[in-house]
Write an enzyme that holds these catalytic residues in place. Structure first.
Site, PDB file in Angstrom:
ATOM      1  N   GLU A 124       0.835  -0.980   0.022  1.00 11.54           N
ATOM      2  CA  GLU A 124      -0.103   0.144  -0.134  1.00 11.54           C
ATOM      3  C   GLU A 124       1.011   1.082   0.102  1.00 11.54           C
ATOM      4  OE1 GLU A 124      -1.442   3.177   0.817  1.00 11.54           O
ATOM      5  OE2 GLU A 124      -1.914   2.493   2.756  1.00 11.54           O
ATOM      6  N   CYS A 130      -1.515   8.782   2.519  1.00 11.66           N
ATOM      7  CA  CYS A 130      -1.173   8.448   1.077  1.00 11.66           C
ATOM      8  C   CYS A 130      -2.404   8.516   0.310  1.00 11.66           C
ATOM      9  CB  CYS A 130      -0.839   6.960   1.297  1.00 11.66           C
ATOM     10  SG  CYS A 130      -2.383   6.009   2.242  1.00 11.66           S
TER      11      CYS A 130
END
Length: 519
Positions: free
Chosen positions: A287, A321
């Site tokens: 991720e 993110c």
């Protein structure tokens, strides 16, 4: 939901629709200097100094002062942790013999212990990471509890199937644990990312060697104590603080590790993938970074769109993110949106993260602080219009002013690279076809959002955008039940939800010859 956090620190009229039970509940007063109980390496349910005896400082980003020294794990410590994990995973071990329902009960117990110590953990997270205490308490800890309890419920429900193959045979599948799982977690959501990793791994019967981020090791190490208290057998969870090039690299390349899960930058994700492939072809879940488009159509509810776009970028000091870091605004509402976004950024309260009025704390460390200021300088040099902010927000600590750029072009560095800070970039577009092409013209594909009252537009854009998550008329809404992950260079695999279990299991087919098959 993450969006509920805003209401705790800023309850103006425009946020009235965000109010929820979680946001209005009482938040206990924090201890501004919580005592540190755990700063060593956790292996086999015991605390150890590093083999090398080395330590490193963890720093309070609000002041730049050292909180304490932490044991610095490296390859030798990872070797010890993997050995302990492999022993815990041996056939016939207490962990392998444990009923799946009992694994679930241990996860429930761990969640209960975290809830018991919620006030302490929230304060420690704020001290070590810099995020506002009310966010640590109401958002991060709340989502940790929900994640662990969600996966506790899955422990005895994720199973195989019987298969009606041809002939006199009986065939079925088993979902078996992968084995030793290396897990490398980031510094932006230390407790939450620990829960995202541990929940599915332990629910499915794996064992774990986890490296915590060197910037924020303290809360994850404290949870190790709770793992032991909850009753997990020795060796099931091992936690090694240390640095990426040493401890992290040792996990990624270790022949005794069967899977690695990493959350962090795309650059480091590349290294993880290479190390995993060149060692034992271990499974990899990544991720990684993002440069997520947030598309504001001209028919959007302007009050809501401005507030949500602000939240999408500035939440967690911009250290997300999936931050909505490319705000595309349709040209006929562009000027109004920019004006109102600048006003909102100027009103954002930056300061002591233990103050309940604070919306934005410091960046996590000096490296990030300097990197973000470098991006701001780049934006100015390349012709973007600096509309507010642009510098440090305090004389000490790593505080940055909420910053907004207008007149941003797609080719500018600030429009292409992940800044990971409180820097908003607003871009103008004309048509829906144009914005789809521009939004997808990125190496990243983690998330996206669309604000519009037109369901047809929302549906079209949600299908056209190359992103693992698309939010419609909202941003940063997460649930333990819904998968999260990226397209393209934002990663591979999914975390959360039932999909998050797949990465932690092997599917085994068992076929048995029977004397006679009957339907």
């Amino acid at each position: 939901m993450l969006r509920a956090a805003l209401t705790t620190v800023r309850r103006g009229p425009r946020l009235s629709r965000l109010l929820s039970a979680a946001a209005t509940s009482a938040v206990p007063a924090p201890n501004h200097q919580p005592e540190v109980f755990c700063n060593q390496i956790f292996i086999n349910n015991e605390w150890h100094d590093a083999v090398s005896r080395k330590t490193f400082p963890t720093v309070n980003p609000s002041t730049g002062e050292v909180i304490c020294q932490v044991a610095e794990g490296n390859k030798e410590d990872v070797d010890k942790a993997v050995k302990a994990a492999r022993a815990a995973f041996q056939l016939g071990s207490p962990w392998r013999r444990m009923d799946a329902s009992d694994r679930g009960r241990l996860l429930y117990r761990l969640a209960d212990l975290i809830e018991r110590d919620r006030t302490y953990l929230a304060a420690l997270e704020t001290l070590d990471n810099g995020k506002p205490y009310v966010i640590s308490y109401l958002v991060d800890l709340d989502m940790v509890l929900k994640c662990l309890r969600y996966y506790a419920g899955w422990a005895d429900k994720y199973h195989g199937k019987t298969i009606p193959i041809d002939g006199d045979f009986f065939s079925y599948t088993r979902h078996e644990p992968v084995g030793v799982c290396g897990q490398i977690i980031p510094w932006n959501f230390p407790l939450l990312m620990q829960a995202w990793k541990l929940g599915p791994a332990l629910a499915t019967g794996n064992v774990v060697v986890m490296k915590v981020a060197e910037q924020t090791p303290l809360t994850a190490l404290y949870v190790a104590n709770l793992i032991k208290e909850a009753g997990f057998p020795p060796g099931v969870v091992n936690i090694v603080p240390g640095f990426g090039p040493t401890a992290g690299a040792a996990i990624a390349s270790h022949e005794g590790v069967d899977k690695v899960a990493f959350t962090g930058s795309t650059e480091v994700g590349h290294l993880i993938q290479v190390a995993a492939g060149s060692s034992n072809l271990k499974r990899v879940t990544l991720e990684l970074g993002g440069k997520s488009p947030n598309i504001i159509m001209s028919d959007a509810d302007m009050d809501w769109a401005v507030e949500q776009a602000h939240f999408a970028l500035f939440f967690n000091q911009g250290q997300c993110c999936c931050a909505g870091s490319r705000t595309f605004v349709q040209e006929n509402v562009y000027d109004e949106f920019v004006e109102r976004s600048v006003a909102r950024a100027k009103s954002r309260v930056v300061g002591n993260p233990f103050d309940s009025r604070t919306e934005q704390g410091p960046q996590v460390d000096e490296t990030q602080f300097k990197k973000i200021l470098g991006y701001i300088k780049s934006g100015q040099q390349e012709g973007a219009k600096l509309l507010c902010g642009g510098g440090a927000a305090a004389d000490r600590g790593y505080f940055i002013q909420p910053t907004v750029f207008g007149d941003v072009k797609d080719g500018m560095t600030i429009a292409k690279e992940e800044i990971f800070g409180p820097v908003m970039q607003i871009l103008k577009f004309k048509t829906i076809e144009e914005v789809v092409g521009r939004a997808n013209d990125s190496k990243y594909g983690l998330a996206a959002a669309v604000f519009t009252k037109d369901l047809d537009k929302a549906n079209y854009l949600s299908q056209a955008l190359q992103a693992g998550t698309v939010w419609i008329n909202c941003y940063d809404v997460f649930g333990a039940q819904s998968p999260f992950g990226g397209y393209k260079m934002s990663g591979s695999g999914r975390e959360l939800g039932e999909y998050g279990l797949q990465a932690y299991t092997e599917v085994k087919t068992v076929t048995v010859k029977v004397p006679q098959k009957n339907s």
